[in-house]
Design an enzyme around this catalytic site. Structure first.
Site, PDB file in Angstrom:
ATOM      1  N   ASP A   1       0.842  -1.193   0.000  1.00 16.27           N
ATOM      2  CA  ASP A   1       0.000   0.000   0.000  1.00 16.27           C
ATOM      3  C   ASP A   1       0.882   1.249   0.000  1.00 16.27           C
ATOM      4  O   ASP A   1       1.897   1.302   0.697  1.00 16.27           O
ATOM      5  CB  ASP A   1      -0.926  -0.020   1.228  1.00 16.27           C
TER       6      ASP A   1
ATOM      7  N   HIS B   1     -10.444  -5.133  -3.311  1.00 16.35           N
ATOM      8  CA  HIS B   1      -9.103  -5.464  -2.823  1.00 16.35           C
ATOM      9  C   HIS B   1      -9.195  -5.896  -1.374  1.00 16.35           C
ATOM     10  O   HIS B   1     -10.057  -5.438  -0.627  1.00 16.35           O
ATOM     11  CB  HIS B   1      -8.138  -4.283  -2.961  1.00 16.35           C
ATOM     12  N   ILE B   2      -8.272  -6.767  -1.002  1.00 16.59           N
ATOM     13  CA  ILE B   2      -8.144  -7.200   0.385  1.00 16.59           C
ATOM     14  C   ILE B   2      -6.946  -6.472   0.978  1.00 16.59           C
ATOM     15  O   ILE B   2      -5.871  -6.439   0.377  1.00 16.59           O
ATOM     16  CB  ILE B   2      -7.902  -8.724   0.457  1.00 16.59           C
TER      17      ILE B   2
END
Ligand code: 5GP
Length: 135
Positions: free
Chosen positions: A51, A121-122
């Site tokens: 991220d 998304h996970i």
């Protein structure tokens, strides 16, 4: 009524498969290498990358290649894909040494869920004690 449902279902399927806007999502561009990211896993169905704004020492996003906008819009046809995403997230957690200390996987859906990127998304978070309940 059954015919109506059939037609609506068919129209939805045609739209999703063939008439989807040609504009790629942010995460499709990352999957295709058009936007840089620290990719840590890629296969035919998903990719995982760090991220850009990590909320924990380890913060990885696991993203399907198929641009399902959010979990709410996944359907029975996505069952295998959803399982693949979860198993991939867990395998990455193991590879990154989080299995013993623990980790969290989260999916944000819609405004109250905190979703900001409309491509399913996970989140995989770990490396520190995470709070519960979440904010
Ligand atoms: P959401 O808020 O939709 O559940 O999660 C979206 C996540 O994508 C956020 O954690 C955000 O930091 C991350 N993100 C947004 N833009 C980018 C980007 O360009 N690159 C990467 N690697 N992550 C991004």
């Amino acid at each position: 009524m059954r015919l109506h449902r059939l037609v609506v279902g068919l129209a939805d399927r045609v739209f999703r498969c063939h008439l989807r806007p040609a504009v790629k999502t942010l995460f499709e561009k990352i999957y295709d290498g058009e936007i840089p990211a620290e990719i840590i896993h890629k296969d035919d169905f998903c990719c995982a990358f760090r991220d850009i704004s990590p909320q924990a020492p380890t913060h990885v996003l696991i993203v399907p290649r198929k641009p399902v906008p959010r979990i709410c819009e996944a359907d029975a046809e996505d069952q295998t894909l959803l399982g693949h995403l979860l198993l991939t997230a867990t395998a990455i957690a193991r590879d990154l040494g989080l299995a013993e200390s623990g980790f969290r996987i989260a999916i944000n859906n819609g405004p109250h869920g905190g979703e900001t990127v409309p491509h399913l998304h996970i989140h995989l978070l770990g490396g520190r004690q995470l709070e519960w309940p979440p904010g």
